[in-house]
Enzyme design. Sequence first.
Site: not given
Length: 336
Positions: A115, A262, A292
């Site tokens: 991530c 993020h 995501n």
Amino acid sequence: MYSSKISGLGYYVPENVVTNEDLSKVMDTNDEWITERTGIKERRHILPGDGNSTSVMGVKAAKIAIERAGLTKDDIDLIVFATLSPDMYFPGGGVEVQEMMDMKTIPALDIRNQCSGFVYGISVADQFVKTGMYRHVLLIGSENHSGGLDMTTRGRGVSVIFGDGAGAAVISRNETGKGGILSTHLHSEGKHKNELALQGPSTRYWVPEIMQDDPQDDIPYYPYMNGQFVFKHAVVRFSEVIAEGLQANDLSVDDINMLIPHQANLRIAQFIQKKFGLDDNRVYNNIQKYGNTTAASIPIALTEAWETGKINSGDLVVLAAFGSGFTWGSAIIRWV
């Protein structure tokens, strides 16, 4: 020493939209359950036969970014490719991009920071440009999660969150010497590595375990996430690394024009927004429609924010990420 800037941006997501209602047909979940916990309404998944892969999506995003930078593929000096889902175990996606785009024999570097991969990639690209070694670095974050998710009720805590897509940026020498990428700040805490991880297939759980007639049920072939544990650490580390970046540049929260976190969970982003007292016009979220996308989430969101006029010359843009490893980081950018 030179300074660097983002000279071009692009993104690509598959056409196939998977809604929460679609997921409710294959696992015990519903729109309310997913939305309440994550803020996600839909995500994109690659379809078999649609021609996409992690590297292919990266190339599609890269071509847009290079064109918007006013460059050609022959101007690129280095490829940096961030992903947790490469097309092959090895080699990585960077060399595939070099081959697919018929580039010169430039170096290709792969980053495995999940991530926070794109923020780590900005830091790497920034250093290469600042030292004068390279003038233009192509940075890609791309992910194909859908093929490796447990799309059953057992895996719903993870599988409802992730989507596929790619984003790219060209990091170039900032000839003006003013603004650009001001600083990057990176951290890790490996003692929590198993709280968000995919442990197999790997050299721990290699071909013999996969191929045996009676596979071991306890070999973790799907991603695992300790959701509450990750959430609690994320909100702390997000806050710390944003504050660290501001302090390093003698800036305050009031100076932020756009924060792009993020896209891990809308609830995390909302917590950070509230903590720093930022109004909706100073934070950009798109997890609602893409889920995501790990290393791709920041460049996709950054590109969208720029395309819609939410980022302009002179704006202070803050990027921040937290994820598996644990690793986290921030980038402070004065847009030029």
